[in-house]
Design an enzyme around this catalytic site. Sequence first.
Site, PDB file in Angstrom:
ATOM      1  N   ASP A  94       0.788  -1.140   0.068  1.00 45.67           N
ATOM      2  CA  ASP A  94       0.014  -0.037   0.067  1.00 45.67           C
ATOM      3  C   ASP A  94       0.947   1.185  -0.083  1.00 45.67           C
ATOM      4  O   ASP A  94       1.577   1.550   0.885  1.00 45.67           O
ATOM      5  CB  ASP A  94      -0.898  -0.023   1.377  1.00 45.67           C
ATOM      6  N   ASN A 131       4.046   5.332 -11.214  1.00 43.37           N
ATOM      7  CA  ASN A 131       2.948   5.324 -12.006  1.00 43.37           C
ATOM      8  C   ASN A 131       1.428   5.724 -10.983  1.00 43.37           C
ATOM      9  O   ASN A 131       0.698   6.435 -11.710  1.00 43.37           O
ATOM     10  CB  ASN A 131       2.844   4.283 -13.073  1.00 43.37           C
ATOM     11  N   THR A 161      -8.915   4.589 -19.125  1.00 42.29           N
ATOM     12  CA  THR A 161      -8.578   3.708 -18.369  1.00 42.29           C
ATOM     13  C   THR A 161      -9.620   3.467 -17.577  1.00 42.29           C
ATOM     14  O   THR A 161     -10.582   4.120 -17.508  1.00 42.29           O
ATOM     15  CB  THR A 161      -7.307   4.020 -17.428  1.00 42.29           C
ATOM     16  N   TYR A 171      -5.943  16.214  -6.287  1.00 46.69           N
ATOM     17  CA  TYR A 171      -5.365  15.495  -7.164  1.00 46.69           C
ATOM     18  C   TYR A 171      -4.395  16.510  -8.071  1.00 46.69           C
ATOM     19  O   TYR A 171      -3.177  16.241  -8.360  1.00 46.69           O
ATOM     20  CB  TYR A 171      -6.288  15.193  -8.158  1.00 46.69           C
TER      21      TYR A 171
END
Length: 248
Positions: A52, A79, A178, A143
């Site tokens: 994690d 990534n 995705t 984000y």
Amino acid sequence: MVEKPFTNKIIVITGATRGIGLACAMRLQKEGAIICAIQRGNSKLFDSFGCDLSNEQDCHKSINEIIEKYARIDVLINNAGIMHESSIQDTSLENWNQTLAVNLTAPFLLAKFCMPFLIKSKGCIINIGSIEGIGANPNHTAYCSSKAGLHGLTRAIAIDHGKDGVRCNAVAPGWIDTELNEEFINSMPDSEHFRNNIGNIHPLNRTGKADEVASLVSWLASSESSFVTGQVYTVDGGRMAKISLPKS
Ligand code: NDP
């Protein structure tokens, strides 16, 4: 026979179970690399290290296990990433911390733990940032902040470790099809309308494929890009180059 560019190279990549990470790992494996995949889930395609990324001990343990097994690291690809939908007023400290932990702190920790081995191998780091580290979509407070931070981290590592022969670059994808984006589309009030129109905002008139990010990552990981460091490359079908106008 021509040798594959990554033969015997140990490439560590986070989030290789799906999406962009999976495409990068498959491409680099095809080009000869041994892929060490770090994420919570298990990957049957690659050597998988359960972790994690929001947990510092897990990050340390994964790199230690990779070194015990392979004794070297040539490339680190940060990534894995997560995205929450919320404006600053609706973002809880918990959501903020979780996003920053996975998207920015984990790349920092992994780069730190891998650096002695990257210095030995004259290796490189590739961070998967985002066009949202350059511009912003609505309701992506944490984000956007994490991806802008990751672009900053990329430059900081590049200038500190260029002297050691270690390169560090970032790739900033635009809209790539995705699961992460599928979830985003499904959260829209009119997801069908959104799905049918998302391609139109791109000069290339379509969304991108994970393989199209993987080809740039492969170039940045290879000796073909040996004089390239500290850069952020957009892969976005021209979206960031387009200035918006009202419909006439
Ligand atoms: P996906 O959601 O499809 O895949 C994310 C990967 O990250 C999974 O393999 C997942 O594995 C792993 N992951 C998520 N959370 C954790 C965690 N806490 N610990 C360990 N691993 C974790 O994402 P994409 O392929 O769409 O995106 C990949 C990267 O590209 C991200 O950084 C994203 O921000 C960036 N990006 C994507 C764009 C797009 O349009 N798709 C655009 C711009 C940037 P598991 O669940 O097994 O842990």
